[in-house]
Motif scaffolding. Structure first.
Motif, PDB file in Angstrom:
ATOM      1  N   VAL A  84       0.841  -1.193   0.000  1.00  0.00           N
ATOM      2  CA  VAL A  84       0.000   0.000   0.000  1.00  0.00           C
ATOM      3  C   VAL A  84       0.878   1.246   0.000  1.00  0.00           C
ATOM      4  O   VAL A  84       2.049   1.213   0.407  1.00  0.00           O
ATOM      5  CB  VAL A  84      -0.940   0.021   1.223  1.00  0.00           C
ATOM      6  N   ASN A  85       0.278   2.357  -0.459  1.00  0.00           N
ATOM      7  CA  ASN A  85       0.987   3.628  -0.349  1.00  0.00           C
ATOM      8  C   ASN A  85       0.806   4.177   1.059  1.00  0.00           C
ATOM      9  O   ASN A  85      -0.051   3.722   1.826  1.00  0.00           O
ATOM     10  CB  ASN A  85       0.509   4.619  -1.404  1.00  0.00           C
ATOM     11  N   LEU A  86       1.601   5.159   1.376  1.00  0.00           N
ATOM     12  CA  LEU A  86       1.641   5.658   2.749  1.00  0.00           C
ATOM     13  C   LEU A  86       0.329   6.308   3.162  1.00  0.00           C
ATOM     14  O   LEU A  86      -0.114   6.184   4.308  1.00  0.00           O
ATOM     15  CB  LEU A  86       2.796   6.653   2.899  1.00  0.00           C
ATOM     16  N   SER A  87      -0.329   6.953   2.230  1.00  0.00           N
ATOM     17  CA  SER A  87      -1.594   7.618   2.557  1.00  0.00           C
ATOM     18  C   SER A  87      -2.668   6.598   2.917  1.00  0.00           C
ATOM     19  O   SER A  87      -3.371   6.743   3.918  1.00  0.00           O
ATOM     20  CB  SER A  87      -2.045   8.477   1.370  1.00  0.00           C
ATOM     21  N   ASP A  88      -2.821   5.557   2.087  1.00  0.00           N
ATOM     22  CA  ASP A  88      -3.802   4.509   2.399  1.00  0.00           C
ATOM     23  C   ASP A  88      -3.451   3.811   3.707  1.00  0.00           C
ATOM     24  O   ASP A  88      -4.338   3.439   4.486  1.00  0.00           O
ATOM     25  CB  ASP A  88      -3.839   3.481   1.270  1.00  0.00           C
ATOM     26  N   LEU A  89      -2.185   3.636   3.925  1.00  0.00           N
ATOM     27  CA  LEU A  89      -1.747   2.924   5.126  1.00  0.00           C
ATOM     28  C   LEU A  89      -2.149   3.674   6.388  1.00  0.00           C
ATOM     29  O   LEU A  89      -2.619   3.067   7.366  1.00  0.00           O
ATOM     30  CB  LEU A  89      -0.230   2.732   5.081  1.00  0.00           C
ATOM     31  N   GLU A  90      -1.990   4.995   6.377  1.00  0.00           N
ATOM     32  CA  GLU A  90      -2.344   5.797   7.556  1.00  0.00           C
ATOM     33  C   GLU A  90      -3.813   5.613   7.919  1.00  0.00           C
ATOM     34  O   GLU A  90      -4.159   5.346   9.067  1.00  0.00           O
ATOM     35  CB  GLU A  90      -2.051   7.269   7.284  1.00  0.00           C
ATOM     36  N   HIS A  91      -4.694   5.735   6.948  1.00  0.00           N
ATOM     37  CA  HIS A  91      -6.129   5.645   7.221  1.00  0.00           C
ATOM     38  C   HIS A  91      -6.551   4.219   7.546  1.00  0.00           C
ATOM     39  O   HIS A  91      -7.445   3.993   8.368  1.00  0.00           O
ATOM     40  CB  HIS A  91      -6.918   6.175   6.011  1.00  0.00           C
ATOM     41  N   PHE A  92      -5.930   3.261   6.909  1.00  0.00           N
ATOM     42  CA  PHE A  92      -6.327   1.870   7.137  1.00  0.00           C
ATOM     43  C   PHE A  92      -5.967   1.424   8.551  1.00  0.00           C
ATOM     44  O   PHE A  92      -6.773   0.814   9.250  1.00  0.00           O
ATOM     45  CB  PHE A  92      -5.637   0.966   6.109  1.00  0.00           C
ATOM     46  N   LEU A  93      -4.760   1.731   8.965  1.00  0.00           N
ATOM     47  CA  LEU A  93      -4.332   1.281  10.287  1.00  0.00           C
ATOM     48  C   LEU A  93      -5.068   1.994  11.406  1.00  0.00           C
ATOM     49  O   LEU A  93      -5.150   1.487  12.530  1.00  0.00           O
ATOM     50  CB  LEU A  93      -2.827   1.480  10.437  1.00  0.00           C
ATOM     51  N   ALA A  94      -5.619   3.157  11.119  1.00  0.00           N
ATOM     52  CA  ALA A  94      -6.394   3.861  12.142  1.00  0.00           C
ATOM     53  C   ALA A  94      -7.636   3.069  12.540  1.00  0.00           C
ATOM     54  O   ALA A  94      -8.127   3.180  13.669  1.00  0.00           O
ATOM     55  CB  ALA A  94      -6.788   5.249  11.631  1.00  0.00           C
ATOM     56  N   ASN A  95      -8.158   2.248  11.617  1.00  0.00           N
ATOM     57  CA  ASN A  95      -9.346   1.421  11.893  1.00  0.00           C
ATOM     58  C   ASN A  95      -8.993  -0.042  12.151  1.00  0.00           C
ATOM     59  O   ASN A  95      -9.878  -0.868  12.368  1.00  0.00           O
ATOM     60  CB  ASN A  95     -10.305   1.475  10.700  1.00  0.00           C
ATOM     61  N   ALA A  96      -7.708  -0.362  12.089  1.00  0.00           N
ATOM     62  CA  ALA A  96      -7.312  -1.777  12.111  1.00  0.00           C
ATOM     63  C   ALA A  96      -7.438  -2.382  13.503  1.00  0.00           C
ATOM     64  O   ALA A  96      -7.358  -1.693  14.516  1.00  0.00           O
ATOM     65  CB  ALA A  96      -5.879  -1.910  11.611  1.00  0.00           C
ATOM     66  N   SER A  97      -7.627  -3.688  13.500  1.00  0.00           N
ATOM     67  CA  SER A  97      -7.725  -4.455  14.736  1.00  0.00           C
ATOM     68  C   SER A  97      -6.331  -4.842  15.212  1.00  0.00           C
ATOM     69  O   SER A  97      -5.427  -5.087  14.419  1.00  0.00           O
ATOM     70  CB  SER A  97      -8.563  -5.716  14.500  1.00  0.00           C
ATOM     71  N   ALA A  98      -6.185  -4.895  16.512  1.00  0.00           N
ATOM     72  CA  ALA A  98      -4.891  -5.264  17.091  1.00  0.00           C
ATOM     73  C   ALA A  98      -4.639  -6.764  17.032  1.00  0.00           C
ATOM     74  O   ALA A  98      -3.572  -7.224  17.420  1.00  0.00           O
ATOM     75  CB  ALA A  98      -4.819  -4.796  18.542  1.00  0.00           C
TER      76      ALA A  98
END
Length: 655
Positions: A84-98
């Motif tokens: 993934v690109n860095l922009s998508d990564l930032e938003h995706f991990l904000a909602n990601a499960s631990a």
């Protein structure tokens, strides 16, 4: 000089293999570059038996909850590989499960903003970043360049591109502060090393080319020999002008024209209350990890596989064609595990070892002389041999007395020889099976019984015909003299021997090894099975039945004739022994030692019955009532018959 994507894919694959993560999901940005890398990763993963649970292609949006739920549907895929690109990564991990472990490609690198935004990153993120190291000389060069711009008061926009927003704001506020911060905080791009190496590679190639092709290094010569220049460039090999401390960094190109691929493996850890990147290894054509760094909670590596490994002696049954998902099926008891998906039966006489990986030959077992049951059978047989020899000796000693002569001396000795042979058969059944022993068993057992019961049949047939003719008042029957009777007896015995010899020629004696019912040992046996042994005794059964019939017919003969009664008692008892021995012989087939013992006991009992039923009464008269062992003469119908007359009035017919 920058390594192609195929190398970072290999680095990620090696990382998955190292931790045995065989069932993973993929998240990729929607750009063509990321989609292409994702497809290449799938091909390489399939080649290494790593299965893909699901694939999520990200389109930029604020909420990635649905994508996270899609990953959670595949609960066994606890590792997610991200391209993934860095922009998508930032938003995706904000909602990601631990609950997931994220393996991220070089796009992530070691971006500080990810550490700041993703609060669940500790122990859950592994990043693969292109190996880089600081170049102090580059930093010094650009700082001198900045100073020159400042002195000349020229536009510093070129320099802005080398600095962050904080530094740019400082320039507008106060020139001196900006200059100080730039010197303290300026950091060149981590990829600048590739630019330096590329310049040096071209320089080395041109230098090598000048010595052979273009001595004057004119532009026209280089253009004319463009292919030659590329050849020199591919062969270039030199030590990097700026290398990390204590590292010999060699610049070279592979057969495809790519430079060396080196990646650092990072994880995010909390050190002194602050989340930061920590290097746990590197990849240079192979993976090297520092196992002293424990990145997992409770030092437990998370599992990411569709199915658990099968237990020992189990094979995999693939589910729906997915090589990573299977059911475990136990192999048969006589099978070994050839590979994870295949079981193979051991050859006859072999059995799996305790690990069920190899077939081992079973130990060979047979009844031995020192076994308890064998000793009992041998003692019984030994006593029978001594008893038979004793009876034979007594009869020989009293060979000319009426009690011996009246009983038919020759038939007595034939009977005793058959009984003696019966007792000796126990030794052949206890002995270790061999070709000779197996042949003796097949010939000896049936022949022994044939000798005994042929003599008895001849004798009972003679008695029956004599008394039948006497009752009818006719002349004595033919073939009752000694020579005729012996000929008939020998003919009956010969029939059995001929049949056995033919059988032995058609089916030669052979020793075989048969697995026991529990497959723990190999039983050493003769080739002739239980059924064949019984078939060889069919002729003897016929003799016994005829003897019993004649004994039954003579049961009402004159009371003063005791020979028929003794024969009748012997035959009735023999029939009982045979009827009980056959079931016992089959019931004990699972235990060869017990079966052989039962057979030997039955054989010895048959000999004992013959000795007890036919010869004990004679010994009783010889030892206890010698006064009865006298002869008297009687005349009847002009014929002279010699009889043995006793005080009790018992009479034995002489021949």
């Amino acid at each position: 000089m920058v390594p192609p994507d195929q190398y970072q894919i290999r680095a990620i694959i090696d990382l998955l293999i190292h931790y045995n993560w065989t069932y993973v999901s993929i998240v990729a940005s929607s750009g063509p570059t990321f989609i292409s890398v994702m497809k290449e990763f799938k091909k390489e993963a399939q080649h290494h038996n790593i299965c893909i649970a699901t694939t999520v292609v990200m389109c930029y949006r604020e909420d990635y909850t649905q994508d996270i739920m899609n990953l959670q549907k595949h609960s066994r895929a606890r590792v997610v590989v991200m391209f993934v690109n860095l922009s998508d990564l930032e938003h995706f991990l904000a909602n990601a499960s631990a609950s997931f472990t994220w393996v991220v490609n070089t796009t992530w690198g070691s971006a500080e903003k990810i550490v700041e935004k993703y609060h669940k990153a500790v122990g859950r993120v592994i990043g693969v970043d292109t190996q880089s190291y600081p170049l102090p000389r580059i930093n010094e060069h650009f700082m001198r360049f900045y100073d020159k711009l400042q002195k000349q008061k020229k536009n510093v926009s070129v320099f802005y591109r080398l600095m962050g927003k904080k530094k740019k704001r400082a320039v507008h506020q106060k020139g001196r502060i900006m200059k100080r911060e730039a010197k303290e905080e300026f950091r060149s791009s981590p990829k600048i090393q590739f630019v330096v190496n590329a310049v040096y590679a071209i320089a080395h190639a041109l230098q090598n080319m000048s010595s052979s092709t273009c001595p004057n290094m004119s532009a026209d010569c280089v253009r004319e020999h463009n292919d030659t220049f590329m050849m020199f460039l591919r062969k270039t090999r030199f030590t990097a002008p700026v290398s990390p401390p204590d590292v010999q960094y060699t610049v070279r190109f592979d057969e495809d024209g790519y430079g060396p691929a080196r990646y650092n493996i990072f994880t995010i850890q909390e050190i002194n209350g602050r989340k930061q990147y920590q290097q746990i290894g590197y990849w240079t054509e192979k993976l090297t990890l520092n196992t002293s760094h424990s990145m997992w909670e409770n030092e437990t590596v998370p599992q990411s596989r569709c199915s658990e490994p099968c237990q020992v002696h189990h094979k995999r049954e693939i589910v729906l064609g997915n090589p990573c998902c299977w059911d475990c099926e136990e192999c048969a008891k006589n099978e070994v595990v050839i590979n994870e998906n295949t079981c193979k039966a051991c050859d006859s006489g072999h059995w799996p070892d305790k690990d069920h990986n190899n077939c081992s030959k079973l130990p060979v077992d047979y009844i031995r002389w020192g076994d308890g049951l064998a000793i009992g059978s041998l003692c019984f047989s030994g006593l029978g041999i001594l008893s038979t020899i004793f009876v034979g000796g007594v009869l020989l000693w009293n060979n000319n007395t009426p009690i011996v002569k009246a009983s038919g001396r020759e038939f007595c000795y034939i009977l005793l020889s058959g009984v003696l042979l019966l007792y000796f058969m126990t030794f052949t059944f206890i002995a270790r099976p061999s070709v000779v022993i197996c042949g003796l068993r097949r010939l000896g057992l049936a022949t022994s019984f044939a000798i005994c019961y042929s003599a008895l049949l001849t004798k009972t047939n003679r008695i029956t015909r004599i008394f039948n003719s006497a009752q009818k008042g006719i002349a004595p029957p033919r073939y009752i003299n000694l020579v005729s009777q012996l000929s008939i007896c020998l003919a009956l015995i010969t029939c059995q021997i001929l049949g056995l010899v033919i059988w032995l020629i058609v089916d030669p004696a052979e020793v075989i090894e048969i697995p026991s019912p529990n497959n723990q040992i190999l039983i050493l046996k003769c080739k002739s099975g239980d059924i064949r042994i019984l078939l060889s005794l069919v002729y003897n059964v016929l003799l016994i039945l005829l003897c019993t019939v004649y004994a039954f017919k003579t049961r009402k003969y004159p009371e003063n004739f005791n020979e028929a009664k003794c024969i009748g008692f012997t035959m009735y008892t023999t029939c009982i022994i045979w009827l009980s021995s056959v079931p016992v012989f089959y019931v004990t087939s699972d235990d060869p030692e017990v079966q052989v013992t039962a057979l030997c006991t039955s054989i010895s009992l048959c000999g004992l019955v013959i000795l007890g039923g036919l010869f004990v009464p004679k010994l009783y008269i010889i030892f206890c009532h010698p006064e009865q062992n006298v002869k008297c003469n009687s005349l009847k119908g002009g014929s002279h018959n010699e009889m043995s007359c006793g005080a009790t009035g018992e009479v034995l017919l002489s021949h």
